[in-house]
Write an enzyme that holds these catalytic residues in place. Structure first.
Site, PDB file in Angstrom:
ATOM      1  N   TYR A 241      42.429  37.941  39.095  1.00  0.00           N
ATOM      2  CA  TYR A 241      43.896  38.113  39.113  1.00  0.00           C
ATOM      3  C   TYR A 241      44.345  39.253  38.195  1.00  0.00           C
ATOM      4  CZ  TYR A 241      43.065  33.281  40.611  1.00  0.00           C
ATOM      5  OH  TYR A 241      42.568  32.149  41.212  1.00  0.00           O
ATOM      6  N   HIS A 242      43.547  40.321  38.107  1.00  0.00           N
ATOM      7  CA  HIS A 242      43.854  41.413  37.187  1.00  0.00           C
ATOM      8  C   HIS A 242      43.897  42.775  37.886  1.00  0.00           C
ATOM      9  CE1 HIS A 242      41.894  38.784  33.786  1.00  0.00           C
ATOM     10  NE2 HIS A 242      43.112  38.376  34.117  1.00  0.00           N
ATOM     11  N   PRO A 243      44.643  42.950  38.983  1.00  0.00           N
ATOM     12  CA  PRO A 243      44.685  44.260  39.629  1.00  0.00           C
ATOM     13  C   PRO A 243      45.430  45.271  38.770  1.00  0.00           C
ATOM     14  CG  PRO A 243      46.306  42.801  40.632  1.00  0.00           C
ATOM     15  CD  PRO A 243      45.503  41.958  39.685  1.00  0.00           C
TER      16      PRO A 243
ATOM     17  N   ASP B 266      39.893  45.648  39.532  1.00  0.00           N
ATOM     18  CA  ASP B 266      40.097  44.240  39.174  1.00  0.00           C
ATOM     19  C   ASP B 266      38.805  43.733  38.550  1.00  0.00           C
ATOM     20  OD1 ASP B 266      41.103  41.630  39.019  1.00  0.00           O
ATOM     21  OD2 ASP B 266      40.676  41.151  41.112  1.00  0.00           O
ATOM     22  N   HIS B 267      38.918  42.678  37.753  1.00  0.00           N
ATOM     23  CA  HIS B 267      37.734  42.040  37.188  1.00  0.00           C
ATOM     24  C   HIS B 267      37.164  41.032  38.189  1.00  0.00           C
ATOM     25  CE1 HIS B 267      39.794  42.786  33.080  1.00  0.00           C
ATOM     26  NE2 HIS B 267      38.856  43.697  33.255  1.00  0.00           N
TER      27      HIS B 267
END
Length: 551
Positions: free
Chosen positions: A468-470, A294-295
């Protein structure tokens, strides 16, 4: 009675909506689309500025929480994921960023043949209907509306871009085009002042097709597997258990958290871990749930000296008037996500394409909340684009209703800590430029007393949140550390694919919704046995002095 379909799609998120629409373009094809969440008929989903209420509510949101993160002082992070038609595209920030061309070239070179930038750009274009029209990088006939805001209409956003130029960074006319590196507008998935989710773009036009059945509030328990072949799914609707059978394929599109969960519940994953939970393994695939990435996101915030931020229009009478205007005309402040300007930079010489994303917002929000800081203010989100730290998704139990265990291991890798420390200093340098002088009040976060390496590191540990980037938990490629092949087929199980952000071999350098839609567009051709779209020869800009210069 046995329900029979050609294809069963598990999850009506960004990828699932694309697949349902594309597969049912063929007359006679029968598709069952199963979604655990509700229909997307809510004004909160439609109104771009209402995104905060979606992230803080559980009506359309799985609202996952991580395990204590060992490198973030043991904090548990909230991880909203869409539980609704459209999935996370119905609750996200609507930012449309594709990532860098070299991300996809890296996928192809690492074993995911057919997924280079030349291969995938045509699918980005096929998906897109861009507000400014088409060119070598953008499409005009696709279902997904992409709006290009004029950031110069916001004095703070315009000053931020000017400040970045004063700091020595280039302008980019289109960060989704030839040159990602630089600063400019940030496109978004809205049309006529309303969110344009994957459900609105793809699914709604397809719902009247006789071959498509879309079932909401359907919790999938497991994939039915016979002799190493996926033959259907077991699921429940409002507690009533049912089965459906697939004559062609089962396609899992639950996202980076739910897709590995479903595979594990079905006996596909690390065999010893499954046995310990009382699940009979049907195929030992250790990579399921691994490589979670994730970021990490942190913010630098300032008080604003002039009344030009969003403060006031987001509360009290201002909020009421803004809302009334949107309901009447679908325009005004509520028609924007307010992420209208940003940029991509490299953290240091020797990095060949941007590894930091900066996104400007004309209001500062209290970290970990959706509430503002109580005054005119602004902030910059800093996201580390290619973090090396990896985590995992694991089952807590064999109960499909139990949320899985999430551990991201943010900042485990020392390089991630160094790059985020550097990012704070680079962002401060931009915010200190003359263009922002008329607006620049005190630094609210991290605060002027935070200067040394140790102090910045402590701020980062205590302030990192999810972007919110898994991705990556069913990664694509060859070898024992992968789950699916280059055609999205699960290793060792026939007639089973995974199509969503979980198959990304490595995280992209940007927001993940646009790439997820692209993945599903290309996968829909693979599933149908269609010839891939012709490769693109569009140019890609790389800083000519990237080896020696940071900017």
């Amino acid at each position: 009675m046995t329900q029979r379909y050609d294809y069963i799609i598990v999850g009506a998120g960004s990828a699932g909506c694309v697949l349902a629409a594309r597969l049912t373009e063929t007359p006679g094809i029968r598709v069952l689309l199963l979604e655990a969440g509700r229909p997307d008929n809510s004004w909160r989903i439609d109104m771009p500025a209402a995104v905060g209420s979606l992230l803080s509510s559980d009506r359309f949101n799985w609202n996952y929480t991580s395990e204590p993160e060992p490198y973030l002082d043991g904090r548990r992070l909230s991880h909203p994921r869409g539980k609704v038609l459209g999935g996370s595209s119905s609750i996200n920030g609507m930012v449309y960023i594709r990532g860098h061309a070299k991300d996809y070239d890296g996928w192809a070179q690492g074993g995911a043949g057919g997924w280079s930038y030349a291969d995938v750009l045509p699918y980005f274009k096929r998906a897109e209907q861009h507000f400014l029209g088409g060119d070598s990088y953008h499409g005009t006939e696709g279902p997904l509306a992409v709006y290009a805001p004029d950031y110069k209409q916001s004095p703070l956003a315009a000053a931020f871009v000017d400040a970045a130029v004063q700091a020595g960074y280039p302008l980019s006319p289109d960060v989704n085009g030839e040159q990602q590196e630089g600063f400019g507008r940030i496109d978004r998935t809205t049309r006529n002042g309303r969110r344009w989710s994957a459900a609105r773009a793809y699914l709604r036009p397809a719902l009247d097709r006789p071959g498509l059945v879309a079932q909401t509030q359907a919790l999938v328990h497991r994939i039915l597997i016979e002799k190493n072949r996926a033959v259907g799914v077991e699921y429940s609707v409002r507690g009533q258990k049912q089965e459906a059978h697939a004559d062609a394929e089962v396609i899992v599109s639950g996202g980076a958290i739910n897709s590995p969960q479903i595979l594990l519940l079905s006996g596909i994953g690390p065999a010893d871990e499954l046995r310990a939970l009382g699940i009979q393994p049907c195929y030992d695939l250790p990579a399921v749930g691994a490589h979670l990435n994730d970021h990490p996101d942190i913010v630098v915030q300032h008080r604003c000296l002039q009344s030009v931020s969003l403060f006031g229009i987001n509360r009290g009478a201002g909020k009421l008037l803004t809302g009334i205007r949107w309901f009447l005309k679908h325009d005004g402040f509520a028609a924007s996500n307010h992420f209208e300007a940003g940029g991509f930079i490299r953290s240091r010489p020797g990095v060949d394409f941007p590894d930091l994303q900066l996104t400007f917002m004309p209001l500062a929000i209290q970290p970990g909340t959706v509430s503002d800081v109580g005054s005119h203010s602004y902030q910059v989100h800093i996201d580390l684009m290619r973090p090396r730290s990896l985590g995992h998704v694991k089952l807590r139990s064999a109960d499909p209703k139990a949320p899985p265990s999430l551990l991201f291991n943010y900042l485990k890798d020392p390089q991630d800590r160094e790059d985020l420390r550097t990012s704070v200093r680079l962002t401060r340098e931009i915010l200190a430029q003359p263009a922002l002088a008329p607006y620049r009040g005190e630094e609210l976060s991290p605060g002027v007393r935070t200067q040394s390496d140790a102090e910045i590191d402590a701020f980062v540990r205590q302030g990192v949140e999810t972007c919110y980037h898994p991705v990556g938990t069913c990664r694509m490629g060859i070898g024992g550390d992968c789950v699916v092949d280059e055609r999205c087929r699960v290793h060792g199980i026939d007639c089973l694919r995974v199509v969503d952000a979980s198959i990304m071999p490595a995280i992209v350098s940007g927001n993940t919704n646009a790439p997820t839609i692209m993945i599903a567009e290309r996968a829909s051709d693979l599933i149908r046995g269609k010839q891939p779209l012709p490769q693109s020869d569009a140019k890609v800009w790389i800083h000519p002095q990237w080896q020696a210069a940071q900017r």
